[in-house]
Design a protein around this motif. Structure first.
Motif, PDB file in Angstrom:
ATOM      1  N   GLU A  53       0.828  -1.205   0.000  1.00  0.00           N
ATOM      2  CA  GLU A  53       0.000   0.000   0.000  1.00  0.00           C
ATOM      3  C   GLU A  53       0.860   1.252   0.000  1.00  0.00           C
ATOM      4  O   GLU A  53       1.847   1.347   0.734  1.00  0.00           O
ATOM      5  N   ALA A  54       0.488   2.202  -0.837  1.00  0.00           N
ATOM      6  CA  ALA A  54       1.203   3.480  -0.903  1.00  0.00           C
ATOM      7  C   ALA A  54       0.282   4.525  -1.506  1.00  0.00           C
ATOM      8  O   ALA A  54      -0.318   4.305  -2.541  1.00  0.00           O
ATOM      9  N   THR A  55       0.184   5.657  -0.859  1.00  0.00           N
ATOM     10  CA  THR A  55      -0.589   6.768  -1.408  1.00  0.00           C
ATOM     11  C   THR A  55       0.336   7.851  -1.967  1.00  0.00           C
ATOM     12  O   THR A  55      -0.128   8.811  -2.561  1.00  0.00           O
ATOM     13  N   TYR A  56       1.639   7.696  -1.758  1.00  0.00           N
ATOM     14  CA  TYR A  56       2.635   8.611  -2.303  1.00  0.00           C
ATOM     15  C   TYR A  56       3.660   7.801  -3.081  1.00  0.00           C
ATOM     16  O   TYR A  56       3.811   6.595  -2.866  1.00  0.00           O
ATOM     17  N   ASP A  57       4.376   8.449  -3.968  1.00  0.00           N
ATOM     18  CA  ASP A  57       5.310   7.765  -4.864  1.00  0.00           C
ATOM     19  C   ASP A  57       6.744   7.726  -4.341  1.00  0.00           C
ATOM     20  O   ASP A  57       7.467   6.769  -4.590  1.00  0.00           O
ATOM     21  N   VAL A  58       7.155   8.771  -3.643  1.00  0.00           N
ATOM     22  CA  VAL A  58       8.526   8.877  -3.146  1.00  0.00           C
ATOM     23  C   VAL A  58       8.478   9.385  -1.713  1.00  0.00           C
ATOM     24  O   VAL A  58       7.710  10.295  -1.396  1.00  0.00           O
ATOM     25  N   VAL A  59       9.307   8.784  -0.858  1.00  0.00           N
ATOM     26  CA  VAL A  59       9.384   9.210   0.542  1.00  0.00           C
ATOM     27  C   VAL A  59      10.845   9.422   0.909  1.00  0.00           C
ATOM     28  O   VAL A  59      11.706   8.608   0.570  1.00  0.00           O
ATOM     29  N   LEU A  60      11.103  10.527   1.600  1.00  0.00           N
ATOM     30  CA  LEU A  60      12.412  10.780   2.190  1.00  0.00           C
ATOM     31  C   LEU A  60      12.252  10.705   3.698  1.00  0.00           C
ATOM     32  O   LEU A  60      11.447  11.435   4.283  1.00  0.00           O
ATOM     33  N   TYR A  61      13.002   9.810   4.314  1.00  0.00           N
ATOM     34  CA  TYR A  61      13.073   9.738   5.774  1.00  0.00           C
ATOM     35  C   TYR A  61      14.497  10.105   6.149  1.00  0.00           C
ATOM     36  O   TYR A  61      15.459   9.465   5.706  1.00  0.00           O
ATOM     37  N   SER A  62      14.648  11.156   6.936  1.00  0.00           N
ATOM     38  CA  SER A  62      15.993  11.585   7.306  1.00  0.00           C
ATOM     39  C   SER A  62      16.027  12.065   8.750  1.00  0.00           C
ATOM     40  O   SER A  62      15.025  12.497   9.306  1.00  0.00           O
ATOM     41  N   GLU A  63      17.207  11.953   9.334  1.00  0.00           N
ATOM     42  CA  GLU A  63      17.448  12.410  10.692  1.00  0.00           C
ATOM     43  C   GLU A  63      18.681  13.294  10.682  1.00  0.00           C
ATOM     44  O   GLU A  63      19.682  12.963  10.036  1.00  0.00           O
ATOM     45  N   PHE A  64      18.595  14.404  11.401  1.00  0.00           N
ATOM     46  CA  PHE A  64      19.678  15.372  11.484  1.00  0.00           C
ATOM     47  C   PHE A  64      20.049  15.583  12.946  1.00  0.00           C
ATOM     48  O   PHE A  64      19.177  15.549  13.820  1.00  0.00           O
ATOM     49  N   ALA A  65      21.309  15.822  13.200  1.00  0.00           N
ATOM     50  CA  ALA A  65      21.789  15.987  14.565  1.00  0.00           C
ATOM     51  C   ALA A  65      21.074  17.136  15.276  1.00  0.00           C
ATOM     52  O   ALA A  65      20.771  17.044  16.462  1.00  0.00           O
ATOM     53  N   ASP A  66      20.780  18.200  14.524  1.00  0.00           N
ATOM     54  CA  ASP A  66      20.135  19.369  15.119  1.00  0.00           C
ATOM     55  C   ASP A  66      19.538  20.236  14.016  1.00  0.00           C
ATOM     56  O   ASP A  66      19.663  19.932  12.833  1.00  0.00           O
ATOM     57  N   ARG A  67      18.918  21.322  14.425  1.00  0.00           N
ATOM     58  CA  ARG A  67      18.289  22.232  13.452  1.00  0.00           C
ATOM     59  C   ARG A  67      19.306  22.853  12.502  1.00  0.00           C
ATOM     60  O   ARG A  67      19.024  23.078  11.337  1.00  0.00           O
ATOM     61  N   ALA A  68      20.495  23.127  13.016  1.00  0.00           N
ATOM     62  CA  ALA A  68      21.538  23.720  12.180  1.00  0.00           C
ATOM     63  C   ALA A  68      21.911  22.774  11.031  1.00  0.00           C
ATOM     64  O   ALA A  68      22.116  23.223   9.896  1.00  0.00           O
ATOM     65  N   ALA A  69      21.985  21.492  11.308  1.00  0.00           N
ATOM     66  CA  ALA A  69      22.310  20.517  10.266  1.00  0.00           C
ATOM     67  C   ALA A  69      21.204  20.460   9.217  1.00  0.00           C
ATOM     68  O   ALA A  69      21.473  20.402   8.013  1.00  0.00           O
ATOM     69  N   LEU A  70      19.941  20.482   9.658  1.00  0.00           N
ATOM     70  CA  LEU A  70      18.818  20.487   8.719  1.00  0.00           C
ATOM     71  C   LEU A  70      18.859  21.742   7.853  1.00  0.00           C
ATOM     72  O   LEU A  70      18.691  21.673   6.629  1.00  0.00           O
ATOM     73  N   GLU A  71      19.093  22.886   8.454  1.00  0.00           N
ATOM     74  CA  GLU A  71      19.166  24.137   7.698  1.00  0.00           C
ATOM     75  C   GLU A  71      20.316  24.114   6.691  1.00  0.00           C
ATOM     76  O   GLU A  71      20.170  24.574   5.561  1.00  0.00           O
ATOM     77  N   ALA A  72      21.460  23.563   7.101  1.00  0.00           N
ATOM     78  CA  ALA A  72      22.601  23.471   6.190  1.00  0.00           C
ATOM     79  C   ALA A  72      22.260  22.583   4.999  1.00  0.00           C
ATOM     80  O   ALA A  72      22.626  22.896   3.859  1.00  0.00           O
ATOM     81  N   TYR A  73      21.550  21.485   5.251  1.00  0.00           N
ATOM     82  CA  TYR A  73      21.114  20.592   4.180  1.00  0.00           C
ATOM     83  C   TYR A  73      20.182  21.326   3.222  1.00  0.00           C
ATOM     84  O   TYR A  73      20.358  21.288   2.000  1.00  0.00           O
TER      85      TYR A  73
END
Length: 100
Positions: A53-73
């Motif tokens: 089952e899938a209602t979406y075609d592509v999924v990104l699951y990611s984890e970042f050390a902190d908000r700064a790392a997410l912002e840099a990404y």
């Protein structure tokens, strides 16, 4: 730690290709972002699979050390280069970021 989860529903046709082709290309481009900045702990791009089952075609699951790392990404040129392609091929997008 910040979890960043994004799901995309793709158009049937876009950029001269069908949904499946664009999904594979999107995954290839996103996979190139897996190590672009320090602080990416997990980075997994998955495509909808037949017979599951899938209602979406592509999924990104990611984890970042902190908000700064997410912002840099988010601001990194490699990620920014993927954004226009996704914008053209997507029909819909859902995103959730949360801290654990």
């Amino acid at each position: 730690m910040i979890k960043h989860i994004v799901m995309w529903k793709l158009k049937e046709q876009a950029e001269g290709a069908d949904r499946a082709t664009n999904a594979r290309e999107m995954k290839r481009r996103l996979d190139e972002c897996a190590t672009i900045v320090p602080g990416i702990l997990t980075f997994e791009v998955t495509l909808a699979q037949p017979d599951l089952e899938a209602t979406y075609d592509v999924v990104l699951y990611s984890e970042f050390a902190d908000r700064a790392a997410l912002e840099a990404y988010i601001k990194h040129p490699t990620h920014q280069a993927v954004v226009p392609f996704i914008g053209v091929i997507r029909e819909g997008r859902q995103c959730m970021d949360y801290e654990v």
